[in-house]
Scaffold this motif. Structure first.
Motif: not given
Length: 158
Positions: A72-77, A124-132, A154-157
């Motif tokens: 998840l962290s790799a995809d959400l980066q 993005k979260v749904a695609k990341s979970l489906k690509s597990l 954790f979000l940090n912008s």
């Protein structure tokens, strides 16, 4: 004669369970067993193919969480959150791994901080979970069961 009659009556009352059908006895045992099962916990956590199913429950949980969070962290980066102000916050992702290994998003808590970008984030979260990689479901007494999980994001912008 009277004593014999009393003994027969007492034996008749105490032996009623002897005449109970095996179906009823089995049903009572099953109901008792169901009441003793802790349904809030699983015997084996969901596992990725490179996690060892023979290890302890805690190590299984740790392996599952590490693999999931790394993915998840790799995809959400890659997700770029644009904001006029700096955001340092936490979003909670509630999801369920079904008894067939499929993943279902239940809720994303505190998502209002995304504003108009919420749909992009959810996608993005749904695609990341489906690509597990394939996940073996959690087990309870050797039977695949659904299990709910909650992870913080954790979000940090800047």
């Amino acid at each position: 004669m009277r004593k014999l009659l009393m003994v027969l009556v007492l034996c008749g009352f105490t032996s009623c369970s002897l005449f109970e059908s095996t179906e009823k006895k089995t049903q009572k045992l099953v109901e008792k067993e169901l009441l003793e099962i802790d349904w809030t916990d699983v015997d084996d956590y969901p596992l990725f193919s490179d996690c060892d199913e023979l290890l302890s429950k805690e190590i299984q949980k740790q392996c599952f969480e590490e693999k999931l969070l790394l993915h998840l962290s790799a995809d959400l980066q890659e997700f770029q959150l644009t904001s006029e102000t700096e955001i340092k916050d936490v979003v909670f992702l509630d999801f369920r791994i079904e008894n067939d290994g499929a993943i279902t998003i239940i809720n994303i808590e505190n998502k209002e901080i995304f504003g108009s970008q919420m749909e992009k984030f959810e996608d993005k979260v749904a695609k990341s979970l489906k690509s597990l990689p394939r996940i073996e479901p959690a087990l309870k007494r050797g039977i695949p069961v659904s299990a709910k999980f909650r992870i913080p994001i954790f979000l940090n912008s800047k």
